[in-house]
Design a protein around this motif. Sequence first.
Motif, PDB file in Angstrom:
ATOM      1  N   PRO A   1       2.824   0.089  -6.045  1.00 13.56           N
ATOM      2  CA  PRO A   1       1.703   0.419  -5.160  1.00 13.56           C
ATOM      3  C   PRO A   1       0.391  -0.195  -5.645  1.00 13.56           C
ATOM      4  CG  PRO A   1       2.384   2.336  -6.462  1.00 13.56           C
ATOM      5  CD  PRO A   1       3.371   1.258  -6.757  1.00 13.56           C
ATOM      6  N   ALA A   2      -0.419  -0.645  -4.686  1.00 12.70           N
ATOM      7  CA  ALA A   2      -1.696  -1.295  -5.012  1.00 12.70           C
ATOM      8  C   ALA A   2      -2.819  -0.268  -4.983  1.00 12.70           C
ATOM      9  CB  ALA A   2      -1.976  -2.397  -4.001  1.00 12.70           C
ATOM     10  N   ASN A   3      -3.769  -0.454  -5.869  1.00 12.36           N
ATOM     11  CA  ASN A   3      -4.899   0.458  -5.994  1.00 12.36           C
ATOM     12  C   ASN A   3      -5.968   0.165  -4.959  1.00 12.36           C
ATOM     13  OD1 ASN A   3      -6.504   2.425  -6.956  1.00 12.36           O
ATOM     14  ND2 ASN A   3      -6.955   1.459  -8.915  1.00 12.36           N
ATOM     15  N   VAL A   4      -6.621  -0.965  -5.118  1.00 14.68           N
ATOM     16  CA  VAL A   4      -7.684  -1.367  -4.197  1.00 14.68           C
ATOM     17  C   VAL A   4      -7.232  -2.671  -3.559  1.00 14.68           C
ATOM     18  CG1 VAL A   4     -10.154  -1.868  -3.984  1.00 14.68           C
ATOM     19  CG2 VAL A   4      -9.336  -0.414  -5.850  1.00 14.68           C
ATOM     20  N   PRO A   5      -6.528  -2.598  -2.439  1.00 17.84           N
ATOM     21  CA  PRO A   5      -6.012  -3.841  -1.867  1.00 17.84           C
ATOM     22  C   PRO A   5      -7.172  -4.770  -1.531  1.00 17.84           C
ATOM     23  CG  PRO A   5      -5.160  -1.903  -0.723  1.00 17.84           C
ATOM     24  CD  PRO A   5      -6.247  -1.440  -1.612  1.00 17.84           C
ATOM     25  N   PRO A   6      -7.201  -5.972  -2.093  1.00 12.34           N
ATOM     26  CA  PRO A   6      -8.357  -6.841  -1.913  1.00 12.34           C
ATOM     27  C   PRO A   6      -8.594  -7.238  -0.460  1.00 12.34           C
ATOM     28  CG  PRO A   6      -6.898  -7.680  -3.637  1.00 12.34           C
ATOM     29  CD  PRO A   6      -6.179  -6.559  -2.961  1.00 12.34           C
ATOM     30  N   HIS A   7      -7.537  -7.297   0.358  1.00  8.81           N
ATOM     31  CA  HIS A   7      -7.759  -7.788   1.717  1.00  8.81           C
ATOM     32  C   HIS A   7      -7.393  -6.759   2.780  1.00  8.81           C
ATOM     33  CE1 HIS A   7      -4.551 -10.194  -0.436  1.00  8.81           C
ATOM     34  NE2 HIS A   7      -3.901  -9.170   0.046  1.00  8.81           N
ATOM     35  N   ARG A   8      -7.594  -5.476   2.464  1.00  9.04           N
ATOM     36  CA  ARG A   8      -7.229  -4.444   3.430  1.00  9.04           C
ATOM     37  C   ARG A   8      -8.246  -3.311   3.425  1.00  9.04           C
ATOM     38  NH1 ARG A   8      -1.138  -3.739   4.169  1.00  9.04           N
ATOM     39  NH2 ARG A   8      -2.024  -2.128   5.474  1.00  9.04           N
TER      40      ARG A   8
ATOM     41  N   THR B   1       0.843  -1.197   0.000  1.00 12.76           N
ATOM     42  CA  THR B   1       0.000   0.000   0.000  1.00 12.76           C
ATOM     43  C   THR B   1       0.881   1.252   0.000  1.00 12.76           C
ATOM     44  OG1 THR B   1      -1.039  -1.327   1.736  1.00 12.76           O
ATOM     45  CG2 THR B   1      -2.261   0.505   0.942  1.00 12.76           C
ATOM     46  N   PHE B   2       2.021   1.185   0.680  1.00  8.28           N
ATOM     47  CA  PHE B   2       2.941   2.323   0.767  1.00  8.28           C
ATOM     48  C   PHE B   2       2.191   3.571   1.227  1.00  8.28           C
ATOM     49  CE2 PHE B   2       4.709  -0.557  -2.527  1.00  8.28           C
ATOM     50  CZ  PHE B   2       5.797  -0.985  -1.810  1.00  8.28           C
ATOM     51  N   ASP B   3       1.571   3.450   2.389  1.00  8.52           N
ATOM     52  CA  ASP B   3       0.671   4.491   2.920  1.00  8.52           C
ATOM     53  C   ASP B   3       1.172   4.964   4.283  1.00  8.52           C
ATOM     54  OD1 ASP B   3      -1.636   6.079   3.164  1.00  8.52           O
ATOM     55  OD2 ASP B   3      -2.769   4.475   4.120  1.00  8.52           O
ATOM     56  N   PRO B   4       2.320   5.640   4.381  1.00  9.47           N
ATOM     57  CA  PRO B   4       3.264   6.026   3.327  1.00  9.47           C
ATOM     58  C   PRO B   4       4.423   5.022   3.202  1.00  9.47           C
ATOM     59  CG  PRO B   4       3.887   7.113   5.365  1.00  9.47           C
ATOM     60  CD  PRO B   4       2.696   6.241   5.688  1.00  9.47           C
ATOM     61  N   VAL B   5       5.202   5.207   2.101  1.00  4.95           N
ATOM     62  CA  VAL B   5       6.458   4.448   1.975  1.00  4.95           C
ATOM     63  C   VAL B   5       7.381   4.872   3.124  1.00  4.95           C
ATOM     64  CG1 VAL B   5       7.439   6.163   0.365  1.00  4.95           C
ATOM     65  CG2 VAL B   5       8.357   3.831   0.401  1.00  4.95           C
ATOM     66  N   HIS B   6       8.085   3.894   3.730  1.00  4.63           N
ATOM     67  CA  HIS B   6       8.958   4.215   4.866  1.00  4.63           C
ATOM     68  C   HIS B   6      10.320   3.534   4.702  1.00  4.63           C
ATOM     69  CE1 HIS B   6       7.939   0.238   6.463  1.00  4.63           C
ATOM     70  NE2 HIS B   6       6.652   0.544   6.455  1.00  4.63           N
ATOM     71  N   ILE B   7      11.217   3.797   5.651  1.00  2.00           N
ATOM     72  CA  ILE B   7      12.583   3.278   5.486  1.00  2.00           C
ATOM     73  C   ILE B   7      12.629   1.751   5.562  1.00  2.00           C
ATOM     74  CG2 ILE B   7      13.820   5.360   6.238  1.00  2.00           C
ATOM     75  CD1 ILE B   7      14.244   3.667   8.925  1.00  2.00           C
TER      76      ILE B   7
ATOM     77  N   ALA C   1      -4.292   7.284  -4.213  1.00  2.00           N
ATOM     78  CA  ALA C   1      -3.280   6.644  -5.058  1.00  2.00           C
ATOM     79  C   ALA C   1      -2.279   7.678  -5.562  1.00  2.00           C
ATOM     80  CB  ALA C   1      -3.968   5.935  -6.222  1.00  2.00           C
ATOM     81  N   ALA C   2      -2.778   8.825  -6.003  1.00  2.00           N
ATOM     82  CA  ALA C   2      -1.879   9.863  -6.548  1.00  2.00           C
ATOM     83  C   ALA C   2      -0.924  10.371  -5.464  1.00  2.00           C
ATOM     84  CB  ALA C   2      -2.705  11.012  -7.120  1.00  2.00           C
ATOM     85  N   GLN C   3      -1.433  10.529  -4.249  1.00  2.00           N
ATOM     86  CA  GLN C   3      -0.565  10.998  -3.153  1.00  2.00           C
ATOM     87  C   GLN C   3       0.496   9.949  -2.821  1.00  2.00           C
ATOM     88  OE1 GLN C   3      -3.824  11.693  -0.430  1.00  2.00           O
ATOM     89  NE2 GLN C   3      -3.676  13.920  -0.650  1.00  2.00           N
ATOM     90  N   ARG C   4       0.105   8.676  -2.839  1.00  2.00           N
ATOM     91  CA  ARG C   4       1.089   7.628  -2.527  1.00  2.00           C
ATOM     92  C   ARG C   4       2.169   7.548  -3.610  1.00  2.00           C
ATOM     93  NH1 ARG C   4      -1.568   2.673  -2.376  1.00  2.00           N
ATOM     94  NH2 ARG C   4      -3.479   3.558  -3.208  1.00  2.00           N
ATOM     95  N   VAL C   5       1.787   7.784  -4.853  1.00  2.00           N
ATOM     96  CA  VAL C   5       2.781   7.800  -5.934  1.00  2.00           C
ATOM     97  C   VAL C   5       3.724   8.992  -5.770  1.00  2.00           C
ATOM     98  CG1 VAL C   5       3.101   8.143  -8.420  1.00  2.00           C
ATOM     99  CG2 VAL C   5       1.427   6.498  -7.594  1.00  2.00           C
TER     100      VAL C   5
END
Length: 214
Positions: free
Chosen positions: A37-44, A10-16, A51-55
């Motif tokens: 990065p995943a769009n609609v994580p099926p199990h979360r 998900t990288f929500d957010p990407v971290h070290i 999505a744009a912010q995570r990118v």
Amino acid sequence: MKPLALFGGTFDPVHIGHLSVAWEASELLDAEVRLMPANVPPHRSPPTATAAQRVDMLRAALRGQPRLTLDTRELERSGPSYTVDTLEEVRREIGARPLVLLLGADAFAGLRSWHRWRELFNVSHIGVINRPGIDACIPVELERAVAARRTDDAGVIHAQPAGRLIELAVTPLEVSATRIRELLAAGRDPRYLLPAGLFDDPALLAPYRVTPAT
Ligand code: ATP
């Protein structure tokens, strides 16, 4: 040809934690690693940032180094992004080049709940990354299903396109996006748990900060 390794999340957010283990996995496997990065994580539950912010955060985090790159294909597809569909698409693009799906040990432990999980091995290897502080006991049935696929030799991963499982012993870093979201929401500043690039523009971390009540 060097294996291609995909590190989804998900990288929500990407971290070290993400960056360090992806980097070390790329060294251990001598592979090109793409963060996906995943769009609609099926199990979360849905991510906090769009999505744009995570990118935007991933781009800022990856700036200035050549080894880790970004693959946004799942964000460009509508609907849930099942990993097996993505890997089949990548396989069609890369021919017989070795492909590795990188998973943290916690994600791997839950593999049996994934859509068509057994078929992942038809198109990809799996690289399991150790992760501290998280109960990631491999269920007995999963272990039974994958035991014959195990190897500890990166040369085996180079020698065939798919079908094997390798454990990658990386430097353990007990960092999670959940913890970072909690710190930011509490008004804290987890500067050294996040890549420096995320502090270049205050807008990048804004989705996680609480706005003061008016
Ligand atoms: P959250 O806390 O929101 O669940 P996360 O920190 O687990 O997020 P994800 O984007 O869900 O991050 O993780 C993507 C992949 O990275 C998963 O396979 C996960 O296991 C792995 N991962 C995340 N953090 C670490 C870490 N510190 N060490 C090893 N693997 C990690």
